[in-house]
Enzyme design. Structure first.
Site, PDB file in Angstrom:
ATOM      1  N   SER A  85      13.795  -1.546  -3.004  1.00  0.00           N
ATOM      2  CA  SER A  85      14.690  -2.516  -3.636  1.00  0.00           C
ATOM      3  C   SER A  85      15.479  -2.038  -4.841  1.00  0.00           C
ATOM      4  CB  SER A  85      13.909  -3.769  -4.028  1.00  0.00           C
ATOM      5  OG  SER A  85      13.770  -4.603  -2.913  1.00  0.00           O
ATOM      6  N   SER A 101      16.363  -5.639  -2.854  1.00  0.00           N
ATOM      7  CA  SER A 101      16.584  -6.914  -3.495  1.00  0.00           C
ATOM      8  C   SER A 101      17.248  -6.827  -4.871  1.00  0.00           C
ATOM      9  CB  SER A 101      15.255  -7.654  -3.642  1.00  0.00           C
ATOM     10  OG  SER A 101      14.356  -6.911  -4.434  1.00  0.00           O
ATOM     11  N   LYS A 119      16.751  -7.682 -14.022  1.00  0.00           N
ATOM     12  CA  LYS A 119      16.550  -8.400 -12.759  1.00  0.00           C
ATOM     13  C   LYS A 119      15.797  -9.703 -13.038  1.00  0.00           C
ATOM     14  CE  LYS A 119      14.728  -7.602  -8.068  1.00  0.00           C
ATOM     15  NZ  LYS A 119      14.075  -6.602  -7.185  1.00  0.00           N
TER      16      LYS A 119
HETATM   17  N1  GLN Z   1      13.587  -4.782   1.711  1.00  0.00           N
HETATM   18  C1  GLN Z   1      12.197  -4.734   1.414  1.00  0.00           C
HETATM   19  C2  GLN Z   1      11.565  -6.070   1.625  1.00  0.00           C
HETATM   20  O1  GLN Z   1      12.287  -7.013   1.823  1.00  0.00           O
HETATM   21  C3  GLN Z   1      12.010  -4.247   0.026  1.00  0.00           C
HETATM   22  C4  GLN Z   1      11.767  -5.301  -0.937  1.00  0.00           C
HETATM   23  C5  GLN Z   1      11.497  -4.744  -2.282  1.00  0.00           C
HETATM   24  O2  GLN Z   1      11.413  -3.525  -2.450  1.00  0.00           O
HETATM   25  N2  GLN Z   1      11.299  -5.624  -3.225  1.00  0.00           N
HETATM   26  O3  GLN Z   1      10.356  -6.183   1.631  1.00  0.00           O
END
Ligand code: GLN
Length: 445
Positions: free
Chosen positions: A179, A155, A80
Site C-alpha cells: 500500500s 491504499s 494517511k
Molecule cells: N492491496 C492490498 C490489500 O488490499 C494491500 C493493502 C495494504 O497494504 N494496506 O490488502
C-alpha cells in the site's frame, strides 16, 4: 523565490533554504496551501491550517534566534488518515469513523513534530487500507496525477498523489501488502516499506499487524532516507547504524527472482530491462536467484491478512453498519480462515517457507530487484477482475510476508508518459542497501 518554484523543491532543498533564512517556513506553507486549493485530485481529506501556521511561525522564530529547529524544520507533511493526529478526525477512509477524533498523536507523528515538521493534514485512502485503488474510500476516489481517468493506486493513494502533485514535501503511508509501494509506482514517487517493526505502529489503525508498517513517500530517495532516519526506532539499528541521511552509492550484487520473470510483461518488462542495463552500466552485477514460492505470495497474503483483518475489525463498535462492501467481504473471508485451523496452519507454514526462501536468496546478493507493480495505473472504469488489477500486489507481497524492507523508485515512464516503479528488497534492518540501490538507479548522488 517564486511560489511555483518553492513547492517543487525537494524536502532536503527546502530545509536547506529555510535554515539559511532564504525562505521562511511561513512562506513555504503559504505557497503549499495556495497550491492545494488550486488542484482537484481529492487526495486530501482534511487540512489543519491554523495549527500548521502556528508551527511554521515557531520554526521561523527558532531559526531567527539561531536555535536548533529540527532536521525537518518547517516542512509540510500530509499523514494517511489511518494514523492519529491528536485533536483531529482519523477516518480511515470509512463512513463508520467519520467522527473518530484522535486523543493522542501516533508515535510517528510525535517524531515528526519533534523534528520540526509541519503537520498539514490527512490524506484519502482505501477504507481501512483495504484496496489497491482508493476506489473503496467512503470519501470518493483519488485521481491519478498523470491521468485523471486512472487510479492513484492504494491504499495510500492520497499520500502518493499529494506528494506527486506538490501538495506536500513528503507524506506518510502504511503498507501491508504493497500500500505504499504500489501507489508510489502508479504516481511516480518514491515509497518505502521499512523493515517490519523498525518504525512504531502505535496510533495507526491495524489492518494485518504481522505485516503492517508505516513508511514515507517522497519525491527523491535522499528525501526518503532523511525522513526514515527521523521515523526509525534507532535502538533497533544498533548493529547497522541509524544514520540514513548520508547514503553512499557503490556497485552491488543485484538479484532478480527467476520465478518472477514470466510475470514481467509489456511496459513492465521494458522498464525492468532498462533498470538491469542501467545498473550494469553503473558497475552492478545482476544475477538470478531462486524463490520457488514466489507465485504463492498472493494466496499466502490473503490467508494471513484476512484472518488478521477479522480480528482487527472486532474493535469497530458503533457505526459498523456503515462499513463498505470490501471490508465486510474480508471480515467474512477471514472468519472462514479462523474457523479452519488447517487452512490457517497451511497459510502460516507457506509464509515461513517463502520468508526463508527470500532470506536465502538475499544471502547470495545485496538486494533483490523486482518491478513494483505488474502494470501502470489502471483506469477507474477498468474491470477489477483483470489480472493486473487482481494481482496488483504480486510483486510487493513477498517482502511484506517476509518482513523485509522494500523501496519503490520511479525509474521509468511508458510511451504514454505513465510512470512505473522499480522495487528493491533488502535484508532486515538494511534499508541502507536499498537506498543505495535506489540512488544508483535514479542517478541521485
Ligand atoms: N492491496 C492490498 C490489500 O488490499 C494491500 C493493502 C495494504 O497494504 N494496506 O490488502
Amino acid at each position: 523565490m517564486k511560489k511555483e518554484e518553492m513547492i517543487k523543491l525537494s524536502l532536503l532543498e527546502a530545509v536547506r533554504y529555510i535554515k539559511k533564512g532564504e525562505i521562511t517556513a511561513r512562506e513555504l506553507l503559504e505557497a503549499t496551501v495556495k497550491h492545494i486549493y488550486s488542484v482537484n485530485y481529492n487526495a486530501i481529506l482534511s487540512l489543519f491550517e491554523e495549527d500548521a501556521f502556528f508551527v511554521a511561525d515557531k520554526v521561523d522564530m527558532a531559526i531567527a534566534a539561531k536555535e536548533p529547529a529540527g532536521v525537518l524544520a518547517g516542512i509540510p507533511v500530509i499523514i494517511k488518515d489511518n494514523i492519529d493526529v491528536a485533536g483531529y478526525a482519523c477516518t480511515c477512509g470509512s463512513g463508520a469513523f467519520r467522527a473518530n477524533i484522535a486523543k493522542v498523536d501516533a508515535d510517528v507523528v510525535k517524531k515528526l513534530k519533534a523534528a520540526g515538521a509541519v503537520i498539514l493534514g490527512k490524506s484519502n485512502m482505501d477504507e481501512f487500507a483495504m484496496g489497491s485503488s482508493n476506489l473503496t474510500s467512503a470519501f470518493g476516489a483519488v485521481k491519478n496525477p498523470f491521468d485523471m481517468k486512472r487510479v492513484p493506486g492504494g491504499s495510500s493513494g492520497g499520500s502518493a498523489c499529494a506528494v506527486a502533485t506538490h501538495q506536500c514535501f513528503f507524506a506518510l503511508g502504511s503498507d501491508t501488502g504493497g500500500s505504499i509501494r504500489q501507489p508510489a509506482s502508479y504516481c511516480g514517487v518514491v515509497g518505502l516499506k521499512p523493515t517490519h517493526g523498525s518504525v512504531s505502529g502505535a496510533g495507526c489503525f491495524p489492518l494485518a499487524p504481522s505485516m503492517d508498517q508505516i513508511g514515507p513517500l517522497t519525491r527523491t530517495v535522499g528525501d526518503c532516507a532523511a525522513v526514515f532516519e527521523v521515523l526509525a526506532l534507532a535502538e533497533r539499528y544498533d548493529r547497522y547504524g541509524s544514520d540514513f541521511s548520508d547514503i553512499r552509492t557503490a556497485p552491488m550484487r543485484v538479484g532478480v527472482i527467476n520465478e518472477s520473470l514470466p510475470e514481467i510483461r509489456g511496459d513492465v518488462s521494458a522498464a525492468f530491462d532498462a533498470a538491469v542495463v542501467t545498473l550494469k552500466a553503473r558497475g552492478c552485477e545482476v544475477r538470478e536467484v531462486s524463490v520457488p514460492s514466489f507465485i504463492a505470495a498472493h494466496y499466502i497474503y490473503k490467508t494471513v491478512a484476512f484472518a488478521e483483518i477479522t480480528q482487527s475489525m472486532r474493535t469497530v463498535g458503533a457505526g459498523r453498519e456503515l462499513l463498505g462492501r470490501e471490508v465486510k467481504k474480508r471480515v467474512l473471508a477471514g472468519k472462514v480462515v479462523l474457523d479452519s485451523p488447517a487452512l490457517l496452519a497451511a497459510g502460516l507454514a507457506a509464509r515461513i517457507k517463502l520468508a526463508e526462501e527470500m532470506v536465502f536468496a538475499l544471502s547470495e546478493v545485496d538486494v533483490i530487484m523486482l518491478p513494483t507493480a505488474p502494470s501502470v495505473a489502471f483506469r477507474l472504469a477498468d474491470d477489477p477482475s483483470k489480472r493486473e488489477i487482481k494481482f496488483s500486489d504480486m510483486f510487493t507481497q513477498p517482502a511484506s510476508i517476509a518482513g523485509l524492507p522494500s523501496l519503490s523508485v520511479p525509474f521509468f515512464k511508458n510511451a504514454e508518459g505513465l510512470p512505473l516503479g522499480t522495487q528493491f528488497v533488502g535484508k532486515v534492518f538494511r534499508e541502507k542497501d536499498i537506498f543505495a540501490a535506489g540512488k544508483l538507479l535514479m542517478g541521485e548522488v
